[in-house]
Design a protein around this motif. Structure first.
Motif, PDB file in Angstrom:
ATOM      1  N   UNK A  84      -2.083  -5.079 -12.418  1.00  0.00           N
ATOM      2  CA  UNK A  84      -1.463  -4.164 -11.443  1.00  0.00           C
ATOM      3  C   UNK A  84      -1.839  -2.719 -11.736  1.00  0.00           C
ATOM      4  N   UNK A  85      -1.807  -2.345 -13.017  1.00  0.00           N
ATOM      5  CA  UNK A  85      -2.140  -0.970 -13.379  1.00  0.00           C
ATOM      6  C   UNK A  85      -3.616  -0.683 -13.144  1.00  0.00           C
ATOM      7  N   UNK A  86      -4.487  -1.621 -13.535  1.00  0.00           N
ATOM      8  CA  UNK A  86      -5.919  -1.424 -13.340  1.00  0.00           C
ATOM      9  C   UNK A  86      -6.284  -1.283 -11.875  1.00  0.00           C
ATOM     10  N   UNK A  87      -5.692  -2.138 -11.032  1.00  0.00           N
ATOM     11  CA  UNK A  87      -6.006  -2.058  -9.602  1.00  0.00           C
ATOM     12  C   UNK A  87      -5.461  -0.758  -9.000  1.00  0.00           C
ATOM     13  N   UNK A  88      -4.279  -0.348  -9.435  1.00  0.00           N
ATOM     14  CA  UNK A  88      -3.708   0.913  -8.943  1.00  0.00           C
ATOM     15  C   UNK A  88      -4.600   2.092  -9.324  1.00  0.00           C
ATOM     16  N   UNK A  89      -5.079   2.110 -10.565  1.00  0.00           N
ATOM     17  CA  UNK A  89      -5.957   3.192 -10.995  1.00  0.00           C
ATOM     18  C   UNK A  89      -7.265   3.193 -10.205  1.00  0.00           C
ATOM     19  N   UNK A  90      -7.792   2.000  -9.904  1.00  0.00           N
ATOM     20  CA  UNK A  90      -9.020   1.942  -9.109  1.00  0.00           C
ATOM     21  C   UNK A  90      -8.814   2.559  -7.732  1.00  0.00           C
ATOM     22  N   UNK A 146       9.069   9.238  -8.595  1.00  0.00           N
ATOM     23  CA  UNK A 146       8.721   7.836  -8.798  1.00  0.00           C
ATOM     24  C   UNK A 146       7.239   7.705  -9.155  1.00  0.00           C
ATOM     25  N   UNK A 147       6.420   8.580  -8.594  1.00  0.00           N
ATOM     26  CA  UNK A 147       4.994   8.500  -8.879  1.00  0.00           C
ATOM     27  C   UNK A 147       4.684   8.996 -10.282  1.00  0.00           C
ATOM     28  N   UNK A 148       5.238  10.156 -10.638  1.00  0.00           N
ATOM     29  CA  UNK A 148       4.890  10.724 -11.932  1.00  0.00           C
ATOM     30  C   UNK A 148       5.520   9.926 -13.076  1.00  0.00           C
ATOM     31  N   UNK A 149       6.733   9.379 -12.871  1.00  0.00           N
ATOM     32  CA  UNK A 149       7.347   8.549 -13.907  1.00  0.00           C
ATOM     33  C   UNK A 149       6.594   7.234 -14.077  1.00  0.00           C
ATOM     34  N   UNK A 150       6.150   6.659 -12.950  1.00  0.00           N
ATOM     35  CA  UNK A 150       5.356   5.436 -13.053  1.00  0.00           C
ATOM     36  C   UNK A 150       4.031   5.713 -13.745  1.00  0.00           C
ATOM     37  N   UNK A 152       0.833  -1.201   0.000  1.00  0.00           N
ATOM     38  CA  UNK A 152       0.000   0.000   0.000  1.00  0.00           C
ATOM     39  C   UNK A 152       0.867   1.250   0.000  1.00  0.00           C
ATOM     40  N   UNK A 153       0.232   2.363  -0.355  1.00  0.00           N
ATOM     41  CA  UNK A 153       0.888   3.668  -0.319  1.00  0.00           C
ATOM     42  C   UNK A 153       0.032   4.585   0.556  1.00  0.00           C
ATOM     43  N   UNK A 154       0.205   4.487   1.889  1.00  0.00           N
ATOM     44  CA  UNK A 154      -0.692   5.233   2.784  1.00  0.00           C
ATOM     45  C   UNK A 154      -0.377   6.713   2.903  1.00  0.00           C
ATOM     46  N   UNK A 155       0.515   7.247   2.067  1.00  0.00           N
ATOM     47  CA  UNK A 155       0.872   8.660   2.208  1.00  0.00           C
ATOM     48  C   UNK A 155      -0.351   9.559   2.053  1.00  0.00           C
ATOM     49  N   UNK A 191      -8.391   3.672   2.836  1.00  0.00           N
ATOM     50  CA  UNK A 191      -7.197   4.444   2.511  1.00  0.00           C
ATOM     51  C   UNK A 191      -6.019   3.603   2.062  1.00  0.00           C
ATOM     52  N   UNK A 192      -6.227   2.312   1.831  1.00  0.00           N
ATOM     53  CA  UNK A 192      -5.131   1.450   1.384  1.00  0.00           C
ATOM     54  C   UNK A 192      -4.853   1.614  -0.095  1.00  0.00           C
ATOM     55  N   UNK A 193      -4.404   2.813  -0.488  1.00  0.00           N
ATOM     56  CA  UNK A 193      -4.146   3.096  -1.897  1.00  0.00           C
ATOM     57  C   UNK A 193      -2.884   2.385  -2.374  1.00  0.00           C
ATOM     58  N   UNK A 194      -2.887   2.011  -3.643  1.00  0.00           N
ATOM     59  CA  UNK A 194      -1.677   1.470  -4.270  1.00  0.00           C
ATOM     60  C   UNK A 194      -1.072   2.560  -5.130  1.00  0.00           C
ATOM     61  N   UNK A 195       0.258   2.449  -5.345  1.00  0.00           N
ATOM     62  CA  UNK A 195       0.898   3.542  -6.046  1.00  0.00           C
ATOM     63  C   UNK A 195       2.103   3.121  -6.845  1.00  0.00           C
ATOM     64  N   UNK A 196       3.160   3.917  -6.729  1.00  0.00           N
ATOM     65  CA  UNK A 196       4.317   3.786  -7.604  1.00  0.00           C
ATOM     66  C   UNK A 196       5.041   2.464  -7.406  1.00  0.00           C
ATOM     67  N   UNK A 197       5.121   1.967  -6.174  1.00  0.00           N
ATOM     68  CA  UNK A 197       5.831   0.707  -5.943  1.00  0.00           C
ATOM     69  C   UNK A 197       5.142  -0.435  -6.672  1.00  0.00           C
ATOM     70  N   UNK A 198       3.814  -0.460  -6.654  1.00  0.00           N
ATOM     71  CA  UNK A 198       3.075  -1.489  -7.374  1.00  0.00           C
ATOM     72  C   UNK A 198       3.362  -1.418  -8.873  1.00  0.00           C
ATOM     73  N   UNK A 199       3.355  -0.210  -9.432  1.00  0.00           N
ATOM     74  CA  UNK A 199       3.637  -0.063 -10.863  1.00  0.00           C
ATOM     75  C   UNK A 199       5.085  -0.433 -11.186  1.00  0.00           C
TER      76      UNK A 199
END
Length: 839
Positions: free
Chosen positions: A397-403, A300-304, A143-146, A365-373
């Motif tokens: 991985x991308x679909x779940x992150x976007x969700x 890392x987020x914007x490049x991913x 997760x990316x809890x930031x 709030x358990x968002x996924x983010x750059x590490x997943x991508x």
């Protein structure tokens, strides 16, 4: 590719990062969501301009964006160590230890459960091999809890909740990436579907190897950094090298988890750094890492996000079903942990309680983010992974992150509002009204003095006073509407304010350098416990937290065991010296805090609450004084050395203030000021070292140091040393109870005992003895003896004591002195003493 074009693209990305933060604040969306949207838009636009015939002018820019060297190893070897290392440096580890159970459950158990839940769900609904399904589960379990942390902070949620989520964010990356590496090996090597036992058996090897590598790397780096104490830039440069070298050595040389190595290195530096490095250098080091981590996290987020359009290019209709399976399985697995396992652990008293609304917020709030991508990208780049597996992994991985970003992230603040976490409690609301009323009254008094001092025009003063008076009257009426607040609640609010002021006072003393940097974290942790204890349990919670600041914990008992059984004295020396300094700092802070009750709390909550708070604070101060006195009796002179050190540090602070004032007034030039400050810094560095504490305990030496044994020859001392039994007791241990028969005499080798009889108390320290009166008077004991500090006692039974007493005139003199002190005729005690055999 043209270096100028690449530089322009990267600079533009930094511009996007700069715009994203204020944009997120204005739209009231998580920062990471804005970065993901902007990155996806830029990536989609680049592909569009390359494939359209509308214009060719933007083709070079689009090619530069698509051609950026974005590889998984860039994320894993460049950005990820920066983020993990900074997170460990910024943590209050001692406070996180209070919540280590829920943190480990969310960070490790939840990751493992999510990995296997998603894996088995996909294996039942797709044709993928089981190892590939587990690989997808590991990728989407981090997760990316930031985002949720930033929102919790913006609504002033309890610190404890943010601390749990921050701890999860650090450790779940490590656990998920370790599992990813495990199952990636199965997929690339073409292993058959892994057994659960085989997978979990390899997991501890990755963890242990990474932890050992990180610890050794950090210890070596701290040693080098300590040598560079006066060269701050060199010291910070070594810290920048540490996480990357630890990561590379663990991954490439040992085959362990590089993520765990970075986390272990950061934790080691966090714990040991403040005591080994200059305070100013440590502060600047953390500021540098904060900035590096901000840039790394955004990049890392914007490049991913730039990769999202490419990862979704080959999406099929059936993939949406699998994305739904991943969403359901991951959400259910996390819900089982939050609403099943955590309450069970709380019921078993293995974990502090986490309220249901907060668990719901953590779930959503358990968002996924750059590490997943980034992990998904690593799979798509591998030529040893089947093409279909790479396609499905990238899409899922991308679909779940976007969700999680576009659905959960955009609605997270709404969910928090629906749960009521963004509203003040009735108690806090009443508190805010009381505070506003008192603050405005103080402001009116100050404004009146200002207008009088500057002789302002009366018409202007009258108009402004009327406007301000109306506001004040409204605030007072609103505050009076809250007079139904229970005294119990007022006490709770007063204790929270008192603990908050104590924390502010500690920070001020740390900035002034009258409290050493190595003790700052411990003392601040104590203040945080007081705040949370008062908020959760009122007066009782505050008192429990206050007692915890002076008791001897498990770590101290372990250090004593190592000292007694293995002869390892270093941990006990360090912890005893820490306790000395901690208690002394607490005593100084509590004396400063007392005035705050009369100046502020009395005006808000009234006289009765202020008197009760004074009483509670006096009890705390008495407890600290008792603990400090116990240590003084145990180690005479050491407390005085620490007090002299405090005075010298205070003198250095005042000297620095005078030099700065002279510089500002133009009395000395910059050259003289620089020379004076350099000399001051050198002297301050020398004052950071604490005086040496000698706790060595040798029975033969101890026997010789007792005055009652002064007239014994060497042979008698050796015989006595053989028959004396050593007994270690912790603080608050009752050694002698009233009404029990006297069977032993206790000689205090180190420590302090408190004796109580007929309502009177007195204390004994090193070199004293107790228990002899009950033996000589042949009556049940009328005194209760309790240890007030960890104490080492030499114990002698009745027969040997009487035999020794008949032979030693020095011991007889000591007995007589003790009898006179208690008002007993010493001749009556010794008159029937018969000659006995030697001891």
């Amino acid at each position: 590719m043209d270096i100028v074009l690449i530089t322009a693209v990267i600079a533009s990305l930094f511009l996007v990062i700069g715009v994203a933060e204020p944009l997120a604040a204005r739209l009231r969306l998580p920062y990471s969501v804005i970065l993901a949207i902007l990155g996806s838009f830029i990536g989609t636009a680049a592909i569009f301009f390359l494939r359209t015939d509308l214009t060719d002018a933007l083709n070079p820019v689009a090619e530069a964006i698509i051609g950026l060297p974005i590889r998984s190893n860039v994320f894993l070897y460049v950005f990820l160590p920066t983020l993990l290392f900074q997170a460990t440096l910024g943590m209050n580890l001692r406070r996180m230890l209070d919540d280590w159970v829920p943190i480990l459950v969310l960070a490790v158990v939840a990751v493992v459960v999510a990995t296997f839940s998603v894996g088995y769900a996909l294996s039942w609904t797709s044709a993928l091999p089981l190892a590939a399904c587990f690989l997808i589960g590991a990728i989407v379990s981090t997760t990316d809890p930031s985002a949720v942390v930033s929102i919790f902070r913006s609504i002033s949620a309890p610190r404890r909740l943010a601390r749990i989520i921050e701890g999860e964010s650090l450790l779940n990356d490590a656990a998920a990436i370790a599992l990813f590496g495990l199952f990636m090996g199965f997929v690339m090597l073409g292993f058959p579907d892994p057994e659960l036992g085989d997978a979990l058996a390899r997991f501890p090897v990755l963890i242990a190897g990474g932890a050992l590598t990180g610890w050794l790397s950090a210890r070596a780096a701290i040693w080098v950094m300590a040598l560079f104490g006066r060269h701050e830039r060199a010291l910070i440069s070594v810290s920048v090298a540490l996480p990357y070298l630890a990561y590379i050595v663990a991954e490439q040389s040992i085959g362990a988890s590089g993520v765990i190595a970075v986390v272990a290195a950061g934790l080691t530096l966090n714990l040991a750094g403040p005591g080994r490095l200059p305070p100013a250098a440590w502060v600047n080091l953390r500021e540098v890492w904060d900035l590096l981590a901000h840039w790394a996290g955004a990049l890392i987020f914007i490049l991913a996000a730039l990769l999202i359009p490419r990862l979704l290019e080959e999406v099929r209709l059936g993939d949406f079903v699998l994305i739904g399976v991943v969403i359901v399985a991951a959400t259910v697995a996390r819900a089982v942990i939050l609403f099943g396992l955590l309450p069970l652990l709380t019921a078993l008293r293995l974990s502090p309680a986490v309220d249901r609304p907060y668990r719901a917020a953590i779930l959503w709030g358990g968002l996924r983010g750059a590490v997943t991508l980034a992990l998904a990208l690593a799979v798509t780049e591998s030529f040893r992974v089947p093409v279909e597996v790479k396609r499905v992994v990238g899409i899922l991985a991308t679909g779940y992150t976007l969700f999680t970003l576009l659905v959960q992230g955009t609605t997270l603040r709404t969910v928090i509002g629906w749960l009521g976490l963004d509203r003040l409690s009735a108690l806090d609301e009443a508190m805010s009204r009381q505070v506003v009323a008192v603050a405005l009254q103080t402001v009116r008094e100050d404004v009146a003095r200002t207008t009088e001092a500057y002789a302002l025009t009366h018409d202007i003063v009258r108009k402004e006073a009327k406007v301000f008076g109306e506001r004040l009257d409204e605030a007072v009426r609103t505050a009076e509407d809250s007079r139904d607040i229970l005294d119990r609640d007022r006490i709770t609010l007063g204790l929270i304010a008192l603990a908050g002021f104590e924390r502010d006072t500690i920070l001020a003393r740390v900035r002034e350098r009258t409290i050493s940097a190595r003790m700052a974290d411990q003392i601040l942790s104590d203040a945080d416990r007081l705040i949370e204890g008062a908020r959760a349990g009122g007066r009782n919670g505050y008192q429990r937290a206050a007692r915890r600041t002076v008791i001897y914990g498990r770590g101290f008992r372990t250090a004593v065991m190592l000292h007694n059984r293995l002869g390892l004295s270093t941990p006990l020396v360090r912890m005893t010296a820490d306790r000395f300094e901690r208690l002394l700092s607490q005593r100084l802070i509590l004396r400063d805090v007392n005035a705050f009750i009369d100046s502020r709390i009395r005006r808000i909550h009234g006289r009765r609450v202020a008197e009760l708070l004074h009483e509670l604070l006096d009890r705390r101060l008495e407890t600290v004084e008792t603990a400090l006195e116990g240590l003084r009796l145990q180690y005479p002179g050491y407390a005085e050395e620490l007090e002299r050190r405090f005075i010298r540090r205070t003198a250095l602070r005042l000297e620095e203030r005078e030099y700065n004032a002279m510089r500002e007034d133009g009395l000395i030039g910059s050259e003289v000021h620089t020379a004076l400050m350099q000399d001051l810094a050198a002297r301050r560095t020398s004052e950071e070292a604490r005086p040496h504490l000698d706790i060595a305990v040798r029975r033969a030496d101890l026997v010789r140091q007792f005055p009652p044994f002064a007239d014994l020859d060497d042979a008698a001392l050796r015989r006595l040393g053989r028959v004396l039994r050593t007994r270690y007791v912790n603080a608050d241990t009752v050694i002698v109870r009233k009404g029990t028969p006297a069977r032993h005499v206790y000689f205090i080798a180190s420590g302090a005992l408190e004796l109580e009889s007929a309502g009177q108390k007195w204390r004994l320290g090193r070199g004293d003895m107790c228990g002899q009166m009950g033996i000589l008077m042949k009556q049940p004991r009328r005194v209760e003896v309790r240890a007030i500090a960890p104490s080492m006692l030499l114990v002698l039974d009745v027969a040997r004591f009487r035999a020794l007493l008949s032979r030693s005139s020095a011991l007889q003199d000591a007995v007589r002195a003790s009898a006179r002190h208690r008002g007993i005729d010493p001749d009556l005690l010794l008159m029937d003493l018969a000659p006995a055999a030697s001891a």
